[in-house]
Structure formats: structure tokens, C-alpha cells
Design a protein around this motif. Structure first.
Motif, mmCIF file in Angstrom:
data_model
loop_
_atom_site.group_PDB
_atom_site.id
_atom_site.type_symbol
_atom_site.label_atom_id
_atom_site.label_comp_id
_atom_site.label_asym_id
_atom_site.label_seq_id
_atom_site.Cartn_x
_atom_site.Cartn_y
_atom_site.Cartn_z
ATOM 1 N N ASP A 173 -2.861 13.271 6.459
ATOM 2 C CA ASP A 173 -1.639 12.504 6.718
ATOM 3 C C ASP A 173 -2.005 11.070 7.121
ATOM 4 N N GLY A 174 -3.034 10.938 7.937
ATOM 5 C CA GLY A 174 -3.476 9.614 8.373
ATOM 6 C C GLY A 174 -3.951 8.767 7.213
ATOM 7 N N ILE A 175 -4.681 9.413 6.292
ATOM 8 C CA ILE A 175 -5.196 8.701 5.118
ATOM 9 C C ILE A 175 -4.057 8.324 4.174
ATOM 10 N N ALA A 176 -3.096 9.218 4.037
ATOM 11 C CA ALA A 176 -1.944 8.960 3.165
ATOM 12 C C ALA A 176 -1.146 7.753 3.656
ATOM 13 N N ILE A 177 -0.983 7.657 4.981
ATOM 14 C CA ILE A 177 -0.250 6.519 5.555
ATOM 15 C C ILE A 177 -1.009 5.217 5.306
ATOM 16 N N ALA A 178 -2.337 5.259 5.456
ATOM 17 C CA ALA A 178 -3.158 4.062 5.214
ATOM 18 C C ALA A 178 -3.051 3.620 3.752
ATOM 19 N N ARG A 179 -3.046 4.577 2.859
ATOM 20 C CA ARG A 179 -2.910 4.244 1.432
ATOM 21 C C ARG A 179 -1.522 3.662 1.134
ATOM 22 N N GLU A 180 -0.522 4.173 1.843
ATOM 23 C CA GLU A 180 0.845 3.640 1.677
ATOM 24 C C GLU A 180 0.888 2.184 2.136
ATOM 25 N N ILE A 181 0.185 1.891 3.241
ATOM 26 C CA ILE A 181 0.132 0.512 3.737
ATOM 27 C C ILE A 181 -0.498 -0.399 2.675
ATOM 28 N N ASN A 182 -1.640 0.044 2.127
ATOM 29 C CA ASN A 182 -2.319 -0.744 1.087
ATOM 30 C C ASN A 182 -1.402 -1.026 -0.095
ATOM 31 N N SER A 183 -0.729 0.019 -0.541
ATOM 32 C CA SER A 183 0.154 -0.111 -1.706
ATOM 33 C C SER A 183 1.327 -1.037 -1.411
ATOM 34 N N ASN A 184 1.922 -0.878 -0.200
ATOM 35 C CA ASN A 184 3.100 -1.689 0.156
ATOM 36 C C ASN A 184 2.762 -3.170 0.247
ATOM 37 N N VAL A 185 1.552 -3.491 0.730
ATOM 38 C CA VAL A 185 1.140 -4.904 0.812
ATOM 39 C C VAL A 185 1.017 -5.493 -0.595
ATOM 40 N N GLU A 186 0.378 -4.746 -1.507
ATOM 41 C CA GLU A 186 0.236 -5.252 -2.881
ATOM 42 C C GLU A 186 1.592 -5.381 -3.561
ATOM 43 N N GLN A 187 2.508 -4.467 -3.209
ATOM 44 C CA GLN A 187 3.838 -4.484 -3.811
ATOM 45 C C GLN A 187 4.701 -5.661 -3.340
ATOM 46 N N LEU A 188 4.215 -6.383 -2.311
ATOM 47 C CA LEU A 188 4.913 -7.612 -1.916
ATOM 48 C C LEU A 188 4.830 -8.658 -3.028
ATOM 49 N N LYS A 189 3.787 -8.503 -3.867
ATOM 50 C CA LYS A 189 3.577 -9.361 -5.037
ATOM 51 C C LYS A 189 3.503 -10.845 -4.644
#
Length: 454
Positions: free
Chosen positions: A379-395
Motif C-alpha cells: 500500500d505504501g509503495i502504491a501511494i508513492a507510485r500514485e504521487i509520481n504519476s500525479n506529478v507527471e500528470q500536471l504536464k
């Protein structure tokens, strides 16, 4: 002879009945008199008629300054100088101090001072003046009853007026509210209305949902209800929303109210407005650019969260996040654009980690820190990956970024399960993991676990 005795007994009984009826009527009139002054007026008029005195007055004790203060007068003008007297001076003071009836001759008139006593405590004195001298002044059984009634009724009224005074003081200055067991508001103080901007009509019959800050998660309110429904008191500093939409902080205590059988019949809440205190506190722990928590607060909370993880056997995630090629971003787009990007990334992190106990920090420059609890490592790793993805999705365009055409972050993630390690050791390990993430292409995560691909 026996007939005469029977007749005398009957006369005495009739007289006693008449006296008791008179006392009962007096009690009823006194009981329904409104206010201390009206009560004293009724009492003095009754005493004057029954004891055939030309003047009667009541003095009540004021323990704050050790004085007896004139409460009421019947059938005479009182000189200003006698409105307040020392508790232990003169005939009245002697009666007050000794708890005994005292007599004196004043201007050829007899003065009698009768103490009003409740539970061996003198609350005041009744002063009587007679035209003719009385060799020995005594109260009979019925008269003693009258003075006891006066004492009890006056004492109750004094306490009621004190309570009213304190209630008014509290009502105007303390943030109070009460609800029934369904959470419907049944009472609010004037101070509460003033603080929230709502009037009583708008609040009573509604619920505190009207004031709820949407940033406070359901977990907080679930814990609140679980606590007070179990009969315990709940304490917490919590933000609320005023009628005008502005936020205020309140140090809140909610206590269950019980009936005679121990059943919960409602809840009483007392609040202290700590908005200014919170504002100062927030300034001291907040990064001025991004509005995230600062490094100073991180140092404090890192230790606290580690201790919680140890005590409750919880899994704590600590991550160091760094914006990829941020120096090149500043060189290409300028420092003002760099500051705006820091703000956008900070907002993205805060928006992703939005549970009540999730914490996000700006550690310095383009480096951020996160602390959050999870049930399982994945769960901790999944949240970290979500953070990474959300930052890139700021475009956010970043042409000098080797990992993407947009702004991205790399993350060193340390999964802590209560091991005997210091904050310095954990921080270094997370920082080493961040270095690996950067060495291996950036825009990714490295963490200290096995069986899961970085």
C-alpha cells in the motif's frame, strides 16, 4: 373544670391551626415573589404586622468585602450611612457574628437584631424596632418557622441570582453548545453565535455539520462519536467554518450528559477560539513558499511518528522526493517559473496525501519529504507510485528533463516497521535510495524491501 380545660385546649389548637395556615399562606406568597427585593418587601411587611414593630429591615452578608448590605426596609426612611455596615460592628454585627438574637436601646426605642441562619452559616440579619420596651425578646415556635422560611427562600433566590449572573457571564464569553443524542443542537451561547456568525434560530434544531470544515476527514468524526457514545469525554483542536466561509480553530471538549439512571441524554460542548494561536503556530511550522510543513516541523514529527509506529506496531513510510533536473528547469524557464512549479508540485503532493495523519514537508530547495502510515508495504509503495504519476500528470513542460518532457520526481522510500534505528540512520538510507532512483533513469522509486520491483 374539665369542660373549661377542653375548651382551652380547643382554643389553643384553633390558634395553632390558624397560625399554621397563616404561615402557609405567607410561604406561598413569598415563594411566588419575584426577585430578592420583592421577597424582602413581602417578608418585612409580614414580620412587622405579626410582631407589632414599627420598623423592619433586612441586611444580607457580602463576604467579598466583609460587609452587611441593606436589602430591604419596611415602614421607615433609612439614612444612607446605614445601608452598608461592618459584619462585626454594632448590634446587627454582633447578631451576625454570634448567631444569637441581640437587643439594644436606640433613641428610647428597642432594637432587636435576629440572625438568619442556614446550616450554621449566617446569611444576614433582620433588624426590628419597637415603640415600647420589651423586657426579654423571644421568638415562639411559629415565629421561628417564619424566619426559617425567610432564610430558605432568600438563600435560594440569592443562589439563583448568582447562577444567573454567572450564566450570563458564561453565555456572553464562552463558546457553548448542547445537542441531543441524535446530534441536533438544543442550546447555543451568545458567544458561540458571535464566533460562528449564525443566530440561534439558524443553529437550534440543526447539527454541527453546518460548521464542519471539509478538510477534516470522516475518521475524526467517527472517533468523536465512538468516544462520547461510550460515555467518555472527547478533546481535540479542530477547525470549523463560519457563516461567512472563513475558518476558525477551536479547542473543543465534548462531554456526555447523563440522566438519574446513568443513560446518556445529550452532549455538551465547550470551545475555546484558538485561531490566533493556531495562526502563529502554523507560521512557525510552515514553508512560506509552498505552504507545506517546513524542515523544523519535519524534525519534530519524524521522531513522533516513529514512536507511534513502535508503540502500535504500525508500518510507517518515509519518502524523500526530489524534482528531476530542477537546476536545468530554473536555467531554462527562470526562477519565478521554478517557484511556481514548486508550488504546483507541493499542491499535488498535499492533494494525494490527504488523510488526516498524512504529512508532507518541504525539506529544502526542490526536495520534499512525506510521512504516512499503511496497513501493508504494498500500500505504501502504491501511494508513492500514485504521487509520481500525479506529478507527471500536471504536464508542466520541462524540455531538459531526461526522464520525460514534463516535470517529474524521483523518490527514495524507506519502509519502517519499528526497527531499532535512529531518525538520522533512516534519513540517510532514504537519501541513498533516492540517489539510486536518480542513477537509474529518474522519475521512479527505490525502496528498502524485497519481492517488489522498484
Amino acid at each position: 373544670y374539665f369542660e373549661r380545660k377542653i375548651e382551652q385546649k380547643k382554643i389553643k389548637e384553633d390558634k395553632n391551626i390558624k397560625n399554621l395556615e397563616l404561615i402557609n399562606d405567607f410561604y406561598n406568597i413569598l415563594h411566588f415573589a419575584s426577585g430578592i427585593k420583592n421577597i424582602s418587601k413581602v417578608a418585612l411587611e409580614f414580620i412587622s404586622k405579626q410582631l407589632n414593630c414599627y420598623s423592619a429591615s433586612i441586611y444580607i452578608s457580602n463576604y467579598k468585602n466583609m460587609k452587611l448590605q441593606l436589602l430591604g426596609v419596611y415602614n421607615r426612611n433609612i439614612d444612607k450611612s446605614t445601608k452598608i455596615i461592618d459584619m462585626y460592628a454594632g448590634t446587627i454585627g454582633e447578631a451576625f457574628a454570634s448567631k444569637q438574637i441581640k437587643t439594644n436601646i436606640y433613641k428610647n426605642r428597642q432594637v432587636v437584631a435576629i440572625p438568619l441562619i442556614d446550616n450554621n452559616k449566617t446569611i444576614g440579619v433582620v433588624e426590628l424596632k419597637f415603640y415600647s420596651d420589651i423586657e426579654e425578646f423571644k421568638l415562639n415556635k411559629q415565629e421561628k418557622m417564619v424566619f426559617k422560611i425567610i432564610t430558605n427562600v432568600l438563600l435560594k433566590e440569592i443562589e439563583d441570582e448568582k447562577n444567573k449572573k454567572y450564566f450570563n457571564l458564561i453565555n456572553k464569553n464562552v463558546l457553548l453548545s448542547s445537542t441531543n443524542t441524535d446530534g441536533e443542537i438544543t442550546f447555543v451561547s451568545e458567544a458561540f453565535c458571535k464566533a460562528t456568525g449564525y443566530n440561534k434560530k439558524e443553529l437550534i434544531g440543526g447539527t454541527h455539520q453546518l460548521l464542519r470544515d471539509p478538510d477534516v476527514d470522516n475518521k475524526t468524526f467517527k472517533g468523536l462519536w465512538e468516544t462520547i457514545k461510550s460515555g467518555k469525554t472527547w478533546h481535540k483542536d479542530i477547525p470549523n467554518i463560519k457563516k461567512d466561509g472563513s475558518k476558525y480553530w477551536a479547542k473543543t471538549t465534548i462531554t456526555p450528559e447523563f440522566d438519574f439512571y446513568g443513560n446518556i441524554i445529550g452532549y455538551d460542548a465547550i470551545r475555546e477560539d484558538i485561531t490566533d494561536k493556531k495562526l502563529i503556530e502554523q507560521i512557525s511550522i510552515t514553508d512560506s513558499l509552498t505552504s507545506l510543513y517546513n524542515r523544523r516541523y519535519f524534525d519534530k514529527m519524524f521522531i513522533k511518528q516513529m514512536n507511534l509506529a513502535k508503540r502500535f506496531s504500525k508500518t510507517l513510510i518515509f519518502g524523500i522526493l526530489d524534482i528531476d533536473h530542477f537546476k536545468q528547469y530554473n536555467d531554462t524557464y527562470g526562477h519565478q517559473a521554478g517557484d511556481e512549479t514548486l508550488k504546483k508540485v507541493a499542491k499535488c503532493l498535499h492533494g494525494t496525501l490527504k488523510r488526516e495523519d498524512d504529512l508532507v514537508f518541504r525539506l529544502g530547495g526542490e526536495e520534499f519529504g512525506v510521512l504516512y502510515f499503511v496497513e501493508e508495504e504494498k500500500d505504501g509503495i502504491a501511494i508513492a507510485r500514485e504521487i509520481n504519476s500525479n506529478v507527471e500528470q500536471l504536464k508542466i513542460e520541462h524540455t531538459k528533463n531526461s526522464a520525460s518532457s514534463y516535470v517529474t520526481i524521483s523518490c527514495g522510500l524507506y519502509i519502517y516497521k519499528g526497527e531499532d534505528e535512529s531518525t538520522e540512520q533512516i534519513y540517510k538510507k532514504a537519501d541513498d535510495l533516492l540517489y539510486k532512483a536518480k542513477e537509474n533513469g529518474r522519475n521512479n522509486i527505490y525502496f528498502n524491501t524485497t519481492g517488489v520491483k522498484n
